[in-house]
Design an enzyme around this catalytic site. Sequence first.
Site, short mmCIF file in Angstrom:
data_model
loop_
_atom_site.label_atom_id
_atom_site.label_comp_id
_atom_site.label_asym_id
_atom_site.label_seq_id
_atom_site.Cartn_x
_atom_site.Cartn_y
_atom_site.Cartn_z
N GLU A 130 30.90 -17.88 -5.43
CA GLU A 130 32.19 -17.34 -5.88
C GLU A 130 32.03 -16.57 -7.19
OE1 GLU A 130 35.06 -20.50 -6.17
OE2 GLU A 130 34.79 -21.12 -4.09
N GLU A 197 39.74 -13.73 -0.64
CA GLU A 197 40.65 -14.84 -0.35
C GLU A 197 41.97 -14.68 -1.10
OE1 GLU A 197 39.02 -18.81 -0.59
OE2 GLU A 197 41.00 -19.73 -0.43
O1 KIV Z 1 34.76 -23.33 1.38
C1 KIV Z 1 35.28 -22.61 2.23
O2 KIV Z 1 35.63 -23.03 3.33
C2 KIV Z 1 35.46 -21.20 1.89
C3 KIV Z 1 36.33 -20.39 2.80
C4 KIV Z 1 37.74 -20.71 2.53
C5 KIV Z 1 36.05 -18.95 2.68
O3 KIV Z 1 34.97 -20.76 0.90
#
Ligand code: KIV
Length: 298
Positions: A130, A197
């Site tokens: 991220e 997201e």
């Molecule tokens: O952890 C997860 O499932 C994610 C998705 C929401 C993209 O990062």
Amino acid sequence: MSEQTAYGGATTVPPKKITVPDVVAMKRDRKRITMMTAYDAAFAKLVDQAGIDVILVGDSLGMVVLGYPTTVPVTMDDMVRHAAAVSRGAIRPLLVGDMPFGTYQAGPQDALRNAARFLKEAGMDAVKLEGGHEVVETVRALVDSGIAVMGHVGLTPQRVAQFGGFKVQAKTARAARRLIEDCLALEDAGAFSIVLESVPAPVAALASERLGIPTIGIGAGVDCDGQVLVLHDVLGLFGEFKPKFAKRYADIGTAVVEALREYDRDVRAGTFPDDEHSFTMKESELVSLQRSLTQKAG
Ligand code: KIV
């Protein structure tokens, strides 16, 4: 010649494993990419059977499987154990392991050591992390070391405390511009795709248009190059809360409770196990057993 797949369906050709270049090429060929999370071998097999292109072993594991309120407590060991199970269950999809909080923020060295575990111990093909500008150096270092990286911007759940909750991001022109710049910087660093997201659909469309690599949306509208959802949201297996973007395609949770209630009733009523679900032995052996027990007691 037809052969049996691991999950029972007959196929004439063994499925061809999807690669990172295949996923990038799908954008060029204007084919939408499907991605779904999975956390164990049983569901990974079913996701594969459904024809999904990419499995993300998401750190959403923490919330939908491990019972934490956020993804923050998830450890690298948690992720490696579940990712390894997924890779034992799935054959065709590209497999992406999600780097949990605290395993890459300290810098490229840390990130490299942890990302390598996904490839060496868990059979993942790529990792996801991220962040925007702040992780660009790390993304470049991973890619230079031979590790394929998927980015993730917008609502990045590992920063949920900073955001003050699971809120839509990039709603102002300034924030949206910053998000698009983050995407371009990630692409420049070598990321092969980016999850967007919880961002307004027009912002995701503009980002997707400007990038050569595919965007995978979750709460980011239909103009992303692909879509991802959390398996437990899709199947109705997670009831704590339901994000607006999460479409429920089945209510497996209710089916599970109904099945277990029936089992509970059967056991209490003495109607399970019945003859069909019990084992027997030769009458002569039983008689001999009873005789020997009687003699011992006498
Ligand atoms: O952890 C997860 O499932 C994610 C998705 C929401 C993209 O990062």
